[in-house]
Structures are given as C-alpha cells and as structure tokens.
Write an enzyme that holds these catalytic residues in place. Structure first.
Site, PDB file in Angstrom:
ATOM      1  N   ASP A   1       0.867  -1.171   0.000  1.00 48.62           N
ATOM      2  CA  ASP A   1       0.000   0.000   0.000  1.00 48.62           C
ATOM      3  C   ASP A   1       0.906   1.224   0.000  1.00 48.62           C
ATOM      4  O   ASP A   1       1.976   1.197  -0.579  1.00 48.62           O
ATOM      5  CB  ASP A   1      -0.936  -0.035   1.206  1.00 48.62           C
ATOM      6  CG  ASP A   1      -2.236   0.727   0.965  1.00 48.62           C
ATOM      7  OD1 ASP A   1      -2.150   1.902   0.568  1.00 48.62           O
ATOM      8  OD2 ASP A   1      -3.321   0.172   1.177  1.00 48.62           O
TER       9      ASP A   1
ATOM     10  N   HIS B   1       2.355   2.147  -3.085  1.00 46.40           N
ATOM     11  CA  HIS B   1       1.402   3.084  -3.665  1.00 46.40           C
ATOM     12  C   HIS B   1       1.871   4.523  -3.546  1.00 46.40           C
ATOM     13  O   HIS B   1       1.084   5.448  -3.734  1.00 46.40           O
ATOM     14  CB  HIS B   1       0.028   2.929  -3.014  1.00 46.40           C
ATOM     15  CG  HIS B   1      -0.644   1.637  -3.350  1.00 46.40           C
ATOM     16  ND1 HIS B   1      -1.931   1.330  -2.947  1.00 46.40           N
ATOM     17  CD2 HIS B   1      -0.216   0.558  -4.051  1.00 46.40           C
ATOM     18  CE1 HIS B   1      -2.263   0.122  -3.382  1.00 46.40           C
ATOM     19  NE2 HIS B   1      -1.226  -0.367  -4.052  1.00 46.40           N
TER      20      HIS B   1
END
Length: 322
Positions: A145, A168
């Site tokens: 993430d 991310h």
C-alpha cells in the site's frame, strides 16, 4: 527455541523500563530475525528513548495475535528509531485475508501506526496520524500500500531521503473518511525516490466527507520518479474500489501545495492529475520545474487539471495546467 510470546514479552519489558527511566534511554534489538506479535509502545515516557534496530522485527501472519495494529506508538515524545535492521510485516502472507476490495467497511489488516512515533506494517509502510514534529529520513520502504501515509491531525511532518517501491507512493490521506477528523498542515517531502510505484506523491480525500477539514502547506521538493504510474496526483474524489457513498459535496479543503523540481518518468501518459472538487476547488497549487515524461510510446505526456487553481514555472508545457 524462543517463542513469539517470549520475544514479545522481552521487547515490551525493555520498553517499559526505558520509558520509565529518566534522561536518555536506548533499547537495542540485536542482529537476527525476531518474530513478534503486536507491539504497543505507549507513553508518556519520563525521558528520551532511542530504539536501535540492528536486527529484523518480523510481523506474525497469525492475525489472532493482533487486536488492532502490529507496531503502534502512542503518546510518546522524543522517540528515535534508528539502525540498519528491518521492520518486515510479512504482508504477502496475509493480503489474501483483506476484504477491502469487496467491502467498503472492511476490517483493516494490522497497521504500524504512529501517534508521536513511527512503525512498519503489512499494508502501509509507515502511517502517521494525530502527530506533530515527526521526521522520517534515510530509509527504504517496500509495501503493498502506501510507503508512507499521513493521516488526519498531522502537523510538522518531515520526510527526507526516502526510497519507495514497490508500493502506492507517499500520500497525504486518505482524508474525510470519518467524522471530526483534524486538519493536516506543514508537510514536507524532500529528496525522495519513487520506483515503479502505483502513485508518486499523492493527496487523497473522500468526496463524501462528513466534516470540514483542511490540508494545507504541503511541499514536495527534489523528487525523482522512475516509471511511476501516477507521479503527481491530487484526488478530492478518492474512492477505493468505486464503492463509496458519494453525495458530490466535498468538505476537504486542499490549498497551498508546492511541487518543486519533480523529475523522471511516468509509466502512464498522465504525469500530473489534479482531480479536484467543483464545490471546493484546489487552490494555491504551485508547480516549479516539474519535468516528468511518459516512458512509453505513441501517447504523449499530459496533465489532467479539473477545478484546480495552478501556477506553473519551468515545467514541461504539457504539464503546466494552462
């Protein structure tokens, strides 16, 4: 063989002793791999505490060992975490148990959460919320993430010399998910490298925020992108997996944002995306020397600029949001 419970107890006993001591205290995690369950490092402490991480802390894949987060730091001032060791959440072993792709109100996997401190986790690399005067520097983060996420109530956060990938990107938000969130202000991301990440530097907020909050004084400087999918993005209509109950009336204000000397390559044509609200447009957005080019063929580098008040100098003309 030392059990997970015994290692956990040893770390927590060391924390209790150091936190209760006056002056400068140091906890040393020696060389080696140490599998642990949830670590709750709670203050306030009597003095300054340093955690010298020479070995590697591994997060257990047994989710029954966690009530909430893996490494959580709460109510602690003057804490430093340093060393050449790793915080390895062993995320791939539990990602299949994450239902967030199908359930808007899903249960989040154990986090490394920071309330006046820092930590690693199976999803986010480091998550900071309700904290002030935090510095994260000279580290490498790979995760499933955000490498670093800055949540509500964060003030005076300095991120310098971080290499992110996979992941991310480095994000402010998401903001506006819950009622009575606090403002985010004075965030600096500088001298960082993002490699093959899904996003670069990102500000994200929900369109259906229940409370009015502001994200302001955000500076991104000297950032190198290496085949990043969305290098520069402000998204006031953030909605993971397209399941959000949207009323189209954003209450998250984004203003006074500077992107300076951002270079490298984008793996998608949209090197810059400002997807802002028509009700609360992004304002005071400055782009100086932003030169990120699409690394593919046929399609040209471009910018998407919706409801954003932008000034640009020294940028690729395709990215100037004119």
């Amino acid at each position: 063989m030392t059990t997970v419970a015994a290692r956990l107890q040893a770390v927590m006993e060391a924390w209790t002793s150091a936190c209760g001591g006056t002056g400068k205290q140091t906890i040393v995690i020696p060389n080696g791999d140490f599998l642990t369950g949830a670590l709750n490092l709670t203050g306030p402490c009597m003095g300054d505490v340093t955690i010298q991480l020479d070995g590697n802390l591994l997060g257990s894949n047994d989710l029954r060992k966690y009530k909430t987060n893996w490494i959580e730091v709460r109510h602690v001032d003057n804490l430093a975490i340093t060393g050449k060791g790793k915080l390895d959440g062993q995320g791939p072993g539990v990602w299949s148990k994450n239902s967030c792709a199908k359930n808007y109100n899903c249960k989040i996997l154990p986090n490394g959460r920071d309330h006046h401190g820092a930590g690693g986790q199976p999803e986010h690399g480091i998550h900071v919320t309700d904290s002030s005067k935090i510095s994260i520097f000279s580290t490498t983060i790979g995760t499933g993430d955000d490498c670093i996420s800055i949540g509500p109530g964060s003030d005076g956060i300095n991120i310098t010399g971080v290499t992110c990938g996979p992941g991310h990107g480095i994000s402010v938000g998401s903001l506006g998910r819950y009622k009575d969130e606090k403002d985010v202000t004075d965030i600096t991301v500088k001298d960082c490298v993002l490699k093959n990440t899904a996003n670069g530097v990102r500000i994200k907020s929900y369109e259906d925020s229940p409370s009015l909050i502001t994200a302001s004084k955000l500076t991104y400087e000297n950032i190198k992108m290496e085949d990043v999918a969305n290098p520069i993005i402000i998204d006031q209509k953030y909605c993971p997996n397209k399941m959000c109950p949207s009323n189209g009336n954003s209450k998250v204000i984004v203003k006074d944002v500077t992107f300076k000397n951002i270079t490298g390559t984008s793996s998608t044509p949209e090197a810059v995306s400002f997807i802002c609200s028509d009700k609360l447009p992004c304002s005071g957005v400055h782009m100086n020397d932003v030169n990120v080019e699409f690394s593919g063929t046929n399609n040209k580098t471009m910018a998407i600029c919706n409801n954003a008040k932008v000034t640009a100098t020294g940028c690729l003309k395709e990215l100037a949001c004119v």
